[in-house]
Design an enzyme around this catalytic site. Structure first.
Site, PDB file in Angstrom:
ATOM      1  N   LYS A  14       0.943  -1.178  -0.137  1.00  0.00           N
ATOM      2  CA  LYS A  14      -0.361   0.048  -0.508  1.00  0.00           C
ATOM      3  C   LYS A  14       1.140   1.560  -0.155  1.00  0.00           C
ATOM      4  CE  LYS A  14      -2.095  -1.214   3.890  1.00  0.00           C
ATOM      5  NZ  LYS A  14      -1.463  -2.582   3.842  1.00  0.00           N
ATOM      6  N   ARG A  89      -9.714   0.588   9.237  1.00  0.00           N
ATOM      7  CA  ARG A  89      -9.403  -1.242   9.089  1.00  0.00           C
ATOM      8  C   ARG A  89     -10.527  -1.356  10.046  1.00  0.00           C
ATOM      9  NH1 ARG A  89      -3.614   0.116   8.953  1.00  0.00           N
ATOM     10  NH2 ARG A  89      -2.083  -1.852   9.015  1.00  0.00           N
ATOM     11  N   ARG A 128      10.806  -6.466   5.170  1.00  0.00           N
ATOM     12  CA  ARG A 128      11.405  -5.192   5.662  1.00  0.00           C
ATOM     13  C   ARG A 128      12.020  -4.235   6.423  1.00  0.00           C
ATOM     14  NH1 ARG A 128       5.433  -2.591   4.980  1.00  0.00           N
ATOM     15  NH2 ARG A 128       5.209  -2.942   6.616  1.00  0.00           N
ATOM     16  N   ARG A 134      11.765  -1.289  12.035  1.00  0.00           N
ATOM     17  CA  ARG A 134       9.860  -1.075  11.793  1.00  0.00           C
ATOM     18  C   ARG A 134      10.316  -2.791  12.935  1.00  0.00           C
ATOM     19  NH1 ARG A 134       5.248  -0.344   8.853  1.00  0.00           N
ATOM     20  NH2 ARG A 134       4.636  -1.529   9.950  1.00  0.00           N
ATOM     21  N   ARG A 146      -1.030  -9.418  13.233  1.00  0.00           N
ATOM     22  CA  ARG A 146      -1.316  -9.008  12.597  1.00  0.00           C
ATOM     23  C   ARG A 146      -2.459  -9.320  11.421  1.00  0.00           C
ATOM     24  NH1 ARG A 146       4.097  -6.449  11.324  1.00  0.00           N
ATOM     25  NH2 ARG A 146       2.784  -4.711   9.588  1.00  0.00           N
TER      26      ARG A 146
HETATM   27  P1  ADP Z   1       0.963  -2.633   7.933  1.00  0.00           P
HETATM   28  O1  ADP Z   1      -0.057  -2.123   7.044  1.00  0.00           O
HETATM   29  O2  ADP Z   1       2.840  -3.219   7.648  1.00  0.00           O
HETATM   30  O3  ADP Z   1       0.802  -3.179   9.125  1.00  0.00           O
HETATM   31  P2  ADP Z   1       0.657   0.387   8.328  1.00  0.00           P
HETATM   32  O4  ADP Z   1       1.970   1.089   7.924  1.00  0.00           O
HETATM   33  O5  ADP Z   1      -0.973   0.147   8.213  1.00  0.00           O
HETATM   34  O6  ADP Z   1       1.168  -1.121   7.681  1.00  0.00           O
HETATM   35  O7  ADP Z   1       0.663   0.042  10.497  1.00  0.00           O
HETATM   36  C1  ADP Z   1       1.089  -0.257  11.064  1.00  0.00           C
HETATM   37  C2  ADP Z   1       0.081  -0.712  12.614  1.00  0.00           C
HETATM   38  O8  ADP Z   1       0.212   0.878  13.338  1.00  0.00           O
HETATM   39  C3  ADP Z   1      -0.327  -1.524  12.943  1.00  0.00           C
HETATM   40  O9  ADP Z   1      -0.177  -3.200  12.939  1.00  0.00           O
HETATM   41  C4  ADP Z   1      -1.749  -1.144  13.795  1.00  0.00           C
HETATM   42  O10 ADP Z   1      -0.843  -1.025  15.059  1.00  0.00           O
HETATM   43  C5  ADP Z   1      -1.449   0.427  13.810  1.00  0.00           C
HETATM   44  N1  ADP Z   1      -2.584   1.572  12.879  1.00  0.00           N
HETATM   45  C6  ADP Z   1      -2.483   1.643  11.591  1.00  0.00           C
HETATM   46  N2  ADP Z   1      -3.374   2.115  11.252  1.00  0.00           N
HETATM   47  C7  ADP Z   1      -4.499   1.437  11.696  1.00  0.00           C
HETATM   48  C8  ADP Z   1      -6.362   1.677  11.990  1.00  0.00           C
HETATM   49  N3  ADP Z   1      -6.640   2.368  10.387  1.00  0.00           N
HETATM   50  N4  ADP Z   1      -7.163   1.235  12.792  1.00  0.00           N
HETATM   51  C9  ADP Z   1      -6.372   0.836  14.102  1.00  0.00           C
HETATM   52  N5  ADP Z   1      -4.547   0.683  14.036  1.00  0.00           N
HETATM   53  C10 ADP Z   1      -3.976   1.294  12.946  1.00  0.00           C
END
Ligand code: ADP
Length: 191
Positions: A14, A89, A128, A134, A146
């Site tokens: 994404k 999400r 990654r 990270r 996750r």
């Molecule tokens: P990835 O898609 O690789 O999991 P992101 O950078 O989108 O990585 O998100 C990292 C973390 O941030 C998620 O695992 C979650 O804990 C938190 N997070 C991100 N977006 C949301 C959301 N919309 N609602 C709740 N938690 C979120």
């Protein structure tokens, strides 16, 4: 406005595709993950709270995430449109986003969902984790958590947009450029 939800499991690509799409379509990129990480880096109260969830591979609570996202949308009054990356999400987040945009006489144009199977996701995330630093990408248990959270809480968001006739699945495996072209075709045929 052109408002795109870029959807997909962790590691689907994404972020990579968002960077290309915002340039081509002149959109504002709102990545909730990036915003949380910036807050963690700056040691804000929001960052401290978010970190306690992110480090475990859990979702940050809806009210916190929705409030933060709304602030970001409201900051960008002149935007031609947005790419929402990592948001919504949960079903509650999807409903909140609809309301937020409706109050601006706008709406989501399209949900583009990058489809990648689990085995490939686990590989990509570990890779990654090696160079991004990270923490949530370095531990196989957190990665699995996750993916499980995605399957349980985030997949229903797909139905939310499918019911509105806005869902489009895109194969997320292959060359970055090929995937980008598929995304652009989906956007352009929808205009
Ligand atoms: P990835 O898609 O690789 O999991 P992101 O950078 O989108 O990585 O998100 C990292 C973390 O941030 C998620 O695992 C979650 O804990 C938190 N997070 C991100 N977006 C949301 C959301 N919309 N609602 C709740 N938690 C979120």
């Amino acid at each position: 406005m052109l408002n795109i939800v870029l959807f997909g499991p962790p590691g689907a690509g994404k972020g990579t595709q968002s960077a290309k799409l915002i340039e081509k379509y002149n959109l504002v990129h709102l990545s909730t993950g990036d915003i949380f990480r910036a807050n963690i880096k700056n040691e804000t109260e929001l960052g401290k709270l978010a970190k306690s969830y992110i480090d475990k591979g859990q979702l940050v609570p809806d009210e916190v995430t929705i409030g933060m996202l709304a602030d970001e949308v409201n900051k960008n009054t002149n935007a031609k449109g947005f790419i929402f990356d990592g948001f919504p999400r949960t079903q509650a987040q999807a409903e909140a986003l609809d309301t937020l945009l409706r109050n601006k006489n706008s709406s989501i144009t399209l949900m583009l969902a990058l489809e990648v199977e689990e085995e490939e996701l686990r590989k990509r995330l570990l890779l990654r984790g090696k160079d991004s630093g990270r923490a949530d990408d370095q531990n196989p248990e957190i990665i699995q958590n996750r993916i499980n959270v995605y399957n349980a809480e985030t997949t229903p968001v797909k139905d939310f947009y499918q019911n509105q006739g806005k869902y489009k699945g895109i194969n997320g495996i292959g060359e970055i450029e090929t995937i980008f072209e598929a995304l652009c075709t989906a956007i352009d045929t929808n205009k």
